[in-house]
Structures are given as structure tokens and as C-alpha cells.
Design an enzyme around this catalytic site. Sequence first.
Site, mmCIF file in Angstrom:
data_model
loop_
_atom_site.group_PDB
_atom_site.id
_atom_site.type_symbol
_atom_site.label_atom_id
_atom_site.label_comp_id
_atom_site.label_asym_id
_atom_site.label_seq_id
_atom_site.Cartn_x
_atom_site.Cartn_y
_atom_site.Cartn_z
ATOM 1 N N GLY A 464 28.630 47.532 8.955
ATOM 2 C CA GLY A 464 27.798 46.465 8.441
ATOM 3 C C GLY A 464 28.459 45.765 7.278
ATOM 4 O O GLY A 464 29.076 46.401 6.428
ATOM 5 N N CYS A 465 28.360 44.453 7.252
ATOM 6 C CA CYS A 465 28.853 43.667 6.126
ATOM 7 C C CYS A 465 27.648 42.960 5.506
ATOM 8 O O CYS A 465 26.501 43.277 5.801
ATOM 9 C CB CYS A 465 29.919 42.677 6.587
ATOM 10 S SG CYS A 465 30.869 41.933 5.228
ATOM 11 N N ILE A 466 27.891 41.994 4.644
ATOM 12 C CA ILE A 466 26.792 41.319 3.965
ATOM 13 C C ILE A 466 25.893 40.606 4.958
ATOM 14 O O ILE A 466 24.668 40.682 4.888
ATOM 15 C CB ILE A 466 27.337 40.313 2.925
ATOM 16 C CG1 ILE A 466 28.034 41.053 1.794
ATOM 17 C CG2 ILE A 466 26.211 39.460 2.356
ATOM 18 C CD1 ILE A 466 28.619 40.149 0.748
ATOM 19 N N ARG A 468 26.796 40.382 8.637
ATOM 20 C CA ARG A 468 27.130 40.571 10.042
ATOM 21 C C ARG A 468 27.456 42.016 10.384
ATOM 22 O O ARG A 468 27.835 42.806 9.522
ATOM 23 C CB ARG A 468 28.307 39.672 10.429
ATOM 24 C CG ARG A 468 29.439 39.693 9.430
ATOM 25 C CD ARG A 468 30.458 38.601 9.722
ATOM 26 N NE ARG A 468 31.001 38.050 8.505
ATOM 27 C CZ ARG A 468 32.003 37.192 8.464
ATOM 28 N NH1 ARG A 468 32.578 36.811 9.579
ATOM 29 N NH2 ARG A 468 32.436 36.699 7.331
#
Length: 528
Positions: A464-466, A468
Site C-alpha cells: 500500500g502507498c498513499i 494506490r
Amino acid sequence: MSSVSTTSSTGERVLGSLQTVGRSLMLPIAVLPAAALLLRLGQSDMLGQFHWSVIHWDWLASAGNAVFSNLPLIFAIGVALGLTGTEGTAALAAVVGYLVFNAVFQNIIPQVKAADGTFSPDPNITMGVLGGIIIGLTAAGLYKRFHDIRLPDYLGFFGGRRFVPIVTALTAVILGIIFGIIWPPINTGLDALGKGIVFLGPLGAGIYGFLNRLLIPLGLHHILNSYFWFQLGTYKGATGDLNRYFAGDPTAGHYMAGFFPMMMFGLPAACLAMIRHAKFSKVAAGILLSAAFASFLTGITEPIEFAFMFVAPVLFLVHAVLTGTSLAVCYLLNIKIGFGFSAGFIDLALNFNKSNTTNVWLLILVGLVYAVIYYFVFSFFIVRFNLGTPGRGEASTGLSADWILPESQRGPKKVKGETAPVANEAPVATATAEAGAFEDNDTRLAREVIKALGGKENLQSVEGCITRLRLFVNDPDQIDEPRLKSLGASGVLKKGKVVQVVMGTQSDRIALRINRIRKEATPDDVNV
């Protein structure tokens, strides 16, 4: 044919690895806003000028500077945590590794003689946060390799996770020696590169701004930023445009100032253009007005950019060009200002009267001009090419209004008759989506996303990113894009087996739940 396939697979793995590194950099960067706020408030032209009895508010600056002074160590910890799923052992190994690495490095690099005859490391030779990133990568790699190692019985106490800090320290000694020898000439080369970029003046700033936006779909802009903000140039021991700005360098801020007109004025104006030309203006307004306010106030632009990045890539290219010109124009006008988080109003308000901020009123004028430019340019392209921006409909899902939903409306609908959990009672994780009446909304959504991604067996890795989900899948053709969009994804980007699903700021929470669900072993796995 097999050679081409092998090359493609290798390229996908490299891209996936670079994206993972870029994502891991966001964890240490996340501490900067608080540090910048403390540092700024404690300076002499802010609260530091007030002395109430024995209280001297300049201690706030010291508190903030404590973070900036230890950024390499913070990056080492953050990268190690980011690459190992927040494993504390990897973080401890990173701390030990960096302390060892830095001590060895400082003794190997050339020493300079002081006036009193003593010798100390050359202050002009520094690796900055790059040293921390290298050790963070090392600690993460060694953790994955050795966290479950078995040693002979007489050394059994040092086996398993206890072995990771030990082997990291030994590796750090070797890395300290190697980099202590090879880094001085590399440092000279980087200084030359930095001077070359500075020599290009507004052109160099413009190229950086253009690439900064252009790399967002690949998630590699964080790597580019890490050089310009944390490595470029030196001032009193501080390296990078961001660090030097907060250290008081009067030449710093050129590579941050140009983002303010784009984030505070340009993109909000682009939102107005998209709302103005939407077929379903209420839908577009519901999506974009809050995103525009977030961009203006905090400098968070991803909700806007991902709203048109995939459905109208020509607009994203135009946006990247305009960002580059904004940085170039601000450089030409000698506008210098920095930020601790992003180029929004909060950072502008905090830093507009800082001693090394220049021509801040021109910055606002430039921003207003860019608001007009963004509005009319976006309007022209949307109408001329009939682009599918928010509120203009999306045929691929069969949704007449739009497929980009506000985050509060994302996810599967509740089944009629479900019973809500008791107040103040933690949700109970159930084995299947059908039994998910007591699961939190994010877990329910995660199960639906897994189905749309082809099931658990199609997922090799999920991060997980900010904004997406970053995935490595077995078969990208199994991904149901219309279903993902109906669940709230504003775009799906595929590069071979490397896939990104833009789910908004909830992405990190969804990724955690997907990985938790992937570990579940139930008879119903085949249905998930």
C-alpha cells in the site's frame, strides 16, 4: 521469444522493486511536517522572539532540528520498516547498521586538520540520507534472508531474528569501508552534477518539475525528490534543497517554490474546469471540490491527478509541462520558499516571512496567472477531445454518472438485514465475505478487491502507498477493471505483471487487510 519474455520479466521486477523503494521513502518523509513546524515556530522571527520568564520558545527550533539532524538514521529505519512490513527487528537492525556504518565511514574518508592540530572528517564529504537509504535496504534484505536462520545448538541463542542486527552490523562495517573509499570521488561527481543543474538555472528547475509529475504514475517521483530535496548542495552540514532551506541557506528554495502555484492555484482551477464541462456537474463537484480544497490547503494533489491521469492522459502530460514551467518561472523571478510537507497554504503561511524566503508576493501573483492558464487549457482539451474527466461518464463500468467515487462511498454495499456491531466493540474478522456482517468496511472492501484482482492465488505481493495499491500478479488478464472501478478505484495501471490500483488515501489500510486475508486458510479460499 523466451529471451524477450525473460527480459520483460526482469524489467517488471526492476520496476516493481523501484516502486517498492519509492513507497518505503514515504514513511520517513512523513515525519518532516511535524519537524518543520517545530523548527519554524521556534525561530527568532516566530515564537522564538518571545521570552516569558524562564521560558524561551527557541527550544521548539531545537526540537525540530533534532529530526533534520538525524534524517539519515530516520531514513534507514523508515526504509527498513517499509520494505519488511513494519518488522521491528529490521528497524533495530537498521539503527545498529547505520551507527556502525557512519562511524566507519567517518574514519575512512579524508580527514582535515583543525587549528588545534586535531583531525576530523572532511565536512564537505557526506552521503546524507543516501547512507540511511542504503543501510535501510541492507537491513531489510538481511532480515528477509536470515530472520528464521537456525544456528548450531551452542549458538542457538543468536539464531532467528536475533541474528539480523548482528549480521547487519558486520555488513555495515564492510559497507562503511567500501563507501569511505569510493564515496569521495563520487561526492565530487555529484557536486559537479549539482552545480551543472544549478548552472542550467530555470531550465534545470523546469526539467525537474516536469519529471517530478511525469514519474507519478510509476511511483518513482519520490526517488527523484530524494536527490533534489535531500542531497543537492550543502550548507553548514545540511544537504538538499529542503534541508538547506530550513537551515537558513539564502540560495535554497528554488526547487520547491514552483510547486506552490501549481498546487494552490493551478490544480484547483483545473477542478473548476472539469466541473464546468461535466455532464453530471453535481457528481464532478462532489468529487473534485474537496480534492481542490485539499490541494490548496495541504498540497496533496493525488486525488485530483488520478481523477484525470488514466481517462485523459493528455491532460496529465499538459499538467507535467505546466508544472515544469511553473518551477522555471519562479526560478527566473528569484522566488524562494520551502515546505516541510507540501506546497500548500499551510506551508506558505508558516514560511512566507522566513528570512531566506524571497518574493513571496510574486509567488501569489504567479499562482493567480497559473489558475487562469490551467482553467482555460484544461477547458480547451476537455471540450476539443471530448475527454472522460470526472462527471462526463464512463462506459467501461456501465455507470451513467461516473466511476470515481468519494472515499466515503467506496466499497460493497451492506446487505439488507445485516446487524451492525455493538458500539465500542472491536469488529470480529470473519472467514468469508458472506459472514462479514461484523467486519469493518475496509475489510469488506478488501475482500471485494481481492475478487476483482483474480483471487488470492493471482496475487504474488501487495503493498500500500498513499493513494494506490502496488501489486505483482501472476496473470494481469484476470483483473476485472470495471469491478475495481465500481469499488471506487479511479484507475488501474498495468506494466506486465506489475499493477497499480488507485484507491485513494485508504490504500494503505486496504493493503494491510488484503495481506491479512491472504494469510487466512479456510475452506472458502477458493471462493475469494
